[in-house]
Design a protein around this motif. Structure first.
Motif, mmCIF file in Angstrom:
data_model
loop_
_atom_site.group_PDB
_atom_site.id
_atom_site.type_symbol
_atom_site.label_atom_id
_atom_site.label_comp_id
_atom_site.label_asym_id
_atom_site.label_seq_id
_atom_site.Cartn_x
_atom_site.Cartn_y
_atom_site.Cartn_z
ATOM 1 N N THR A 41 0.827 -1.213 0.000
ATOM 2 C CA THR A 41 0.000 0.000 0.000
ATOM 3 C C THR A 41 0.860 1.261 0.000
ATOM 4 N N GLU A 42 2.160 1.070 -0.147
ATOM 5 C CA GLU A 42 3.128 2.167 -0.190
ATOM 6 C C GLU A 42 3.140 3.004 1.087
ATOM 7 N N ALA A 43 2.738 2.395 2.189
ATOM 8 C CA ALA A 43 2.792 3.077 3.475
ATOM 9 C C ALA A 43 4.214 3.052 4.032
ATOM 10 N N SER A 44 5.017 2.133 3.541
ATOM 11 C CA SER A 44 6.413 2.070 3.979
ATOM 12 C C SER A 44 7.298 2.764 2.951
ATOM 13 N N LYS A 45 8.459 3.200 3.413
ATOM 14 C CA LYS A 45 9.385 3.882 2.511
ATOM 15 C C LYS A 45 10.092 2.849 1.642
ATOM 16 N N SER A 46 10.334 3.235 0.407
ATOM 17 C CA SER A 46 11.167 2.406 -0.461
ATOM 18 C C SER A 46 12.078 3.339 -1.238
ATOM 19 N N PHE A 47 13.234 2.823 -1.592
ATOM 20 C CA PHE A 47 14.246 3.644 -2.229
ATOM 21 C C PHE A 47 14.814 2.933 -3.443
ATOM 22 N N SER A 48 15.239 3.727 -4.428
ATOM 23 C CA SER A 48 15.937 3.159 -5.581
ATOM 24 C C SER A 48 17.342 2.768 -5.127
ATOM 25 N N TRP A 49 18.039 1.987 -5.947
ATOM 26 C CA TRP A 49 19.377 1.567 -5.592
ATOM 27 C C TRP A 49 20.296 2.787 -5.446
ATOM 28 N N ASP A 50 20.148 3.763 -6.333
ATOM 29 C CA ASP A 50 20.969 4.978 -6.242
ATOM 30 C C ASP A 50 20.693 5.730 -4.942
ATOM 31 N N GLU A 51 19.437 5.792 -4.528
ATOM 32 C CA GLU A 51 19.095 6.454 -3.271
ATOM 33 C C GLU A 51 19.703 5.715 -2.080
ATOM 34 N N VAL A 52 19.689 4.396 -2.127
ATOM 35 C CA VAL A 52 20.262 3.598 -1.046
ATOM 36 C C VAL A 52 21.756 3.877 -0.926
ATOM 37 N N LYS A 53 22.457 3.889 -2.070
ATOM 38 C CA LYS A 53 23.893 4.152 -2.050
ATOM 39 C C LYS A 53 24.190 5.556 -1.521
ATOM 40 N N GLU A 54 23.416 6.537 -1.960
ATOM 41 C CA GLU A 54 23.634 7.912 -1.509
ATOM 42 C C GLU A 54 23.383 8.044 -0.012
ATOM 43 N N ARG A 55 22.334 7.412 0.480
ATOM 44 C CA ARG A 55 22.029 7.470 1.915
ATOM 45 C C ARG A 55 23.132 6.795 2.727
ATOM 46 N N ARG A 57 26.305 6.496 1.835
ATOM 47 C CA ARG A 57 27.475 7.379 1.800
ATOM 48 C C ARG A 57 27.310 8.546 2.775
ATOM 49 N N ALA A 58 26.123 9.115 2.829
ATOM 50 C CA ALA A 58 25.870 10.240 3.731
ATOM 51 C C ALA A 58 26.026 9.799 5.185
ATOM 52 N N LYS A 59 25.513 8.624 5.524
ATOM 53 C CA LYS A 59 25.636 8.115 6.899
ATOM 54 C C LYS A 59 27.099 7.856 7.240
ATOM 55 N N LYS A 60 27.842 7.294 6.279
ATOM 56 C CA LYS A 60 29.255 7.020 6.509
ATOM 57 C C LYS A 60 30.013 8.325 6.722
ATOM 58 N N LEU A 61 29.723 9.322 5.911
ATOM 59 C CA LEU A 61 30.367 10.623 6.036
ATOM 60 C C LEU A 61 30.035 11.245 7.393
ATOM 61 N N GLN A 62 28.773 11.155 7.781
ATOM 62 C CA GLN A 62 28.337 11.702 9.070
ATOM 63 C C GLN A 62 29.054 10.983 10.211
ATOM 64 N N PHE A 63 29.152 9.678 10.128
ATOM 65 C CA PHE A 63 29.824 8.892 11.171
ATOM 66 C C PHE A 63 31.292 9.256 11.256
ATOM 67 N N ASN A 64 31.956 9.372 10.109
ATOM 68 C CA ASN A 64 33.377 9.717 10.101
ATOM 69 C C ASN A 64 33.620 11.098 10.693
ATOM 70 N N CYS A 65 32.744 12.032 10.390
ATOM 71 C CA CYS A 65 32.897 13.393 10.924
ATOM 72 C C CYS A 65 32.698 13.409 12.438
ATOM 73 N N GLN A 66 31.732 12.641 12.927
ATOM 74 C CA GLN A 66 31.468 12.593 14.367
ATOM 75 C C GLN A 66 32.617 11.908 15.104
ATOM 76 N N ALA A 67 33.276 10.983 14.434
ATOM 77 C CA ALA A 67 34.376 10.255 15.066
ATOM 78 C C ALA A 67 35.645 11.089 15.112
ATOM 79 N N GLY A 68 35.615 12.293 14.508
ATOM 80 C CA GLY A 68 36.766 13.178 14.557
ATOM 81 C C GLY A 68 37.762 12.949 13.444
ATOM 82 N N SER A 69 37.504 11.991 12.579
ATOM 83 C CA SER A 69 38.428 11.760 11.476
ATOM 84 C C SER A 69 37.985 12.557 10.260
ATOM 85 N N ARG A 70 38.891 12.752 9.346
ATOM 86 C CA ARG A 70 38.566 13.473 8.120
ATOM 87 C C ARG A 70 37.744 12.560 7.222
#
Length: 80
Positions: A41-55, A57-70
């Motif tokens: 019923t499309e009540a849940s979120k779904s993402f394309s493969w490109d969206e999954v990869k981008e998300r 990458r963004a989480k990895k970047l956010q994690f790396n920044c929070q960990a104090g590394s470049r």
């Protein structure tokens, strides 16, 4: 050559599984049914493969920044 031989031999290996060895409880079945309905019923979120990869990458970047590394690219090279 040895690796190629190993790959060829491994293609001949067939794993047999008995699907009757796996059982779900009624609660698990109910949860799966609810998720299926939400998906259909499309009540849940779904993402394309490109969206999954981008998300990811963004989480990895956010994690790396929070960990104090470049932040680094996919090859491990620091970003500017």
């Amino acid at each position: 050559m040895a690796l190629l031989k190993l790959i060829r031999e491994s293609e001949d290996i067939v794993l047999e599984e008995n699907v009757n060895d796996y059982h779900l409880t009624d609660v698990q079945k109910s949860i799966l049914d609810q998720r299926k309905v939400a998906h259909l019923t499309e009540a849940s979120k779904s993402f394309s493969w490109d969206e999954v990869k981008e998300r990811a990458r963004a989480k990895k970047l956010q994690f790396n920044c929070q960990a104090g590394s470049r932040p680094r690219n996919h090859r491990g090279i620091p970003l500017v």
